[in-house]
Design a protein around this motif. Structure first.
Motif, PDB file in Angstrom:
ATOM      1  N   ALA A 128       0.832  -1.211   0.000  1.00  0.00           N
ATOM      2  CA  ALA A 128       0.000   0.000   0.000  1.00  0.00           C
ATOM      3  C   ALA A 128       0.866   1.259   0.000  1.00  0.00           C
ATOM      4  O   ALA A 128       0.587   2.217  -0.740  1.00  0.00           O
ATOM      5  N   VAL A 129       1.910   1.268   0.798  1.00  0.00           N
ATOM      6  CA  VAL A 129       2.811   2.428   0.869  1.00  0.00           C
ATOM      7  C   VAL A 129       3.510   2.643  -0.476  1.00  0.00           C
ATOM      8  O   VAL A 129       3.697   3.779  -0.917  1.00  0.00           O
ATOM      9  N   SER A 130       3.872   1.538  -1.136  1.00  0.00           N
ATOM     10  CA  SER A 130       4.568   1.669  -2.416  1.00  0.00           C
ATOM     11  C   SER A 130       3.687   2.336  -3.474  1.00  0.00           C
ATOM     12  O   SER A 130       4.200   2.976  -4.395  1.00  0.00           O
ATOM     13  N   ILE A 131       2.375   2.226  -3.339  1.00  0.00           N
ATOM     14  CA  ILE A 131       1.469   2.882  -4.287  1.00  0.00           C
ATOM     15  C   ILE A 131       1.601   4.401  -4.193  1.00  0.00           C
ATOM     16  O   ILE A 131       1.542   5.101  -5.204  1.00  0.00           O
ATOM     17  N   SER A 142       5.858   9.263  -8.313  1.00  0.00           N
ATOM     18  CA  SER A 142       6.822   9.127  -9.408  1.00  0.00           C
ATOM     19  C   SER A 142       6.162   9.268 -10.774  1.00  0.00           C
ATOM     20  O   SER A 142       6.741   9.862 -11.686  1.00  0.00           O
ATOM     21  N   ILE A 143       4.973   8.716 -10.918  1.00  0.00           N
ATOM     22  CA  ILE A 143       4.259   8.852 -12.190  1.00  0.00           C
ATOM     23  C   ILE A 143       3.945  10.324 -12.458  1.00  0.00           C
ATOM     24  O   ILE A 143       4.129  10.818 -13.576  1.00  0.00           O
ATOM     25  N   TYR A 144       3.486  11.030 -11.434  1.00  0.00           N
ATOM     26  CA  TYR A 144       3.192  12.466 -11.586  1.00  0.00           C
ATOM     27  C   TYR A 144       4.439  13.217 -12.039  1.00  0.00           C
ATOM     28  O   TYR A 144       4.393  14.003 -12.999  1.00  0.00           O
ATOM     29  N   LEU A 145       5.561  12.983 -11.375  1.00  0.00           N
ATOM     30  CA  LEU A 145       6.797  13.685 -11.738  1.00  0.00           C
ATOM     31  C   LEU A 145       7.268  13.304 -13.143  1.00  0.00           C
ATOM     32  O   LEU A 145       7.776  14.154 -13.884  1.00  0.00           O
ATOM     33  N   THR A 146       7.087  12.048 -13.512  1.00  0.00           N
ATOM     34  CA  THR A 146       7.480  11.608 -14.856  1.00  0.00           C
ATOM     35  C   THR A 146       6.652  12.302 -15.922  1.00  0.00           C
ATOM     36  O   THR A 146       7.190  12.810 -16.912  1.00  0.00           O
ATOM     37  N   VAL A 147       5.349  12.350 -15.718  1.00  0.00           N
ATOM     38  CA  VAL A 147       4.458  12.998 -16.687  1.00  0.00           C
ATOM     39  C   VAL A 147       4.826  14.466 -16.834  1.00  0.00           C
ATOM     40  O   VAL A 147       4.928  14.993 -17.959  1.00  0.00           O
ATOM     41  N   ILE A 158      12.426   5.956 -13.508  1.00  0.00           N
ATOM     42  CA  ILE A 158      13.150   4.839 -12.888  1.00  0.00           C
ATOM     43  C   ILE A 158      12.537   4.541 -11.520  1.00  0.00           C
ATOM     44  O   ILE A 158      12.338   3.385 -11.146  1.00  0.00           O
ATOM     45  N   GLY A 159      12.207   5.602 -10.782  1.00  0.00           N
ATOM     46  CA  GLY A 159      11.558   5.438  -9.480  1.00  0.00           C
ATOM     47  C   GLY A 159      10.205   4.765  -9.599  1.00  0.00           C
ATOM     48  O   GLY A 159       9.858   3.896  -8.791  1.00  0.00           O
ATOM     49  N   ALA A 160       9.431   5.144 -10.609  1.00  0.00           N
ATOM     50  CA  ALA A 160       8.116   4.515 -10.819  1.00  0.00           C
ATOM     51  C   ALA A 160       8.286   3.021 -11.065  1.00  0.00           C
ATOM     52  O   ALA A 160       7.537   2.201 -10.517  1.00  0.00           O
ATOM     53  N   VAL A 172       8.478  -3.062  -6.193  1.00  0.00           N
ATOM     54  CA  VAL A 172       8.241  -3.229  -4.757  1.00  0.00           C
ATOM     55  C   VAL A 172       6.784  -3.610  -4.502  1.00  0.00           C
ATOM     56  O   VAL A 172       6.504  -4.520  -3.709  1.00  0.00           O
ATOM     57  N   PHE A 173       5.870  -2.937  -5.171  1.00  0.00           N
ATOM     58  CA  PHE A 173       4.452  -3.273  -5.020  1.00  0.00           C
ATOM     59  C   PHE A 173       4.207  -4.736  -5.390  1.00  0.00           C
ATOM     60  O   PHE A 173       3.548  -5.470  -4.658  1.00  0.00           O
ATOM     61  N   SER A 174       4.750  -5.150  -6.506  1.00  0.00           N
ATOM     62  CA  SER A 174       4.558  -6.524  -6.979  1.00  0.00           C
ATOM     63  C   SER A 174       5.159  -7.536  -6.012  1.00  0.00           C
ATOM     64  O   SER A 174       4.508  -8.515  -5.637  1.00  0.00           O
ATOM     65  N   LEU A 175       6.399  -7.304  -5.595  1.00  0.00           N
ATOM     66  CA  LEU A 175       7.060  -8.236  -4.679  1.00  0.00           C
ATOM     67  C   LEU A 175       6.381  -8.264  -3.314  1.00  0.00           C
ATOM     68  O   LEU A 175       6.227  -9.337  -2.716  1.00  0.00           O
TER      69      LEU A 175
END
Length: 134
Positions: free
Chosen positions: A8-11, A17-22, A57-59, A65-68
């Motif tokens: 949950a935290v990784s989300i 990260s997605i926001y910053l990438t966009v 890269i962070g995303a 991490v979310f997957s694992l």
């Protein structure tokens, strides 16, 4: 349970990260509302690696991490063993990026600080979970 919390935290880190990438790929400047310095940090030469935004890269790292963490929470032991390695690398990278902001760039980005906080929380959760497993 700790792996579920880590997922949950990784989300939060993934969304940040997605926001910053966009914003980076769109060429827009990110507004800081808590601290001043987002523009300086996010437009610095340290904001990308070989043309790839660090936020992208962070995303990717947060998605791993979310997957694992999700797999570890579901009982997959090998995911729980791999997770501390990934989070450990993320933590070391976070230390480096914090140093760059504080010493080299001399400015802080609130979104980068959020990512650092998320990574710190993930580090604590994952290593506590591994300790409790033993």
């Amino acid at each position: 349970m700790l792996y579920g919390v880590a997922a949950a935290v990784s989300i939060v880190g993934l969304l940040d990260s997605i926001y910053l990438t966009v914003e980076h790929l769109a060429g827009r400047s990110v507004r800081c509302t808590i601290v001043k310095g987002c523009s300086e940090v996010l437009s610095s030469p340290y904001s990308s690696f070989r043309g790839i935004p660090l936020a992208l890269i962070g995303a990717g790292a947060y998605f791993v991490v979310f997957s694992l963490a999700t797999l570890a929470a579901s009982g997959y032991k090998s995911a729980g063993k791999l997770l501390p390695i990934v989070v450990g690398i993320m933590f070391l990278m976070t230390l480096w990026l914090f140093y760059l902001q504080a010493v080299v760039i001399k400015a802080f980005c609130q979104f980068c600080l959020l990512s650092a906080l998320v990574t710190l929380m993930l580090t604590l959760l994952v290593f506590l979970a591994r300790r409790l497993e033993r």
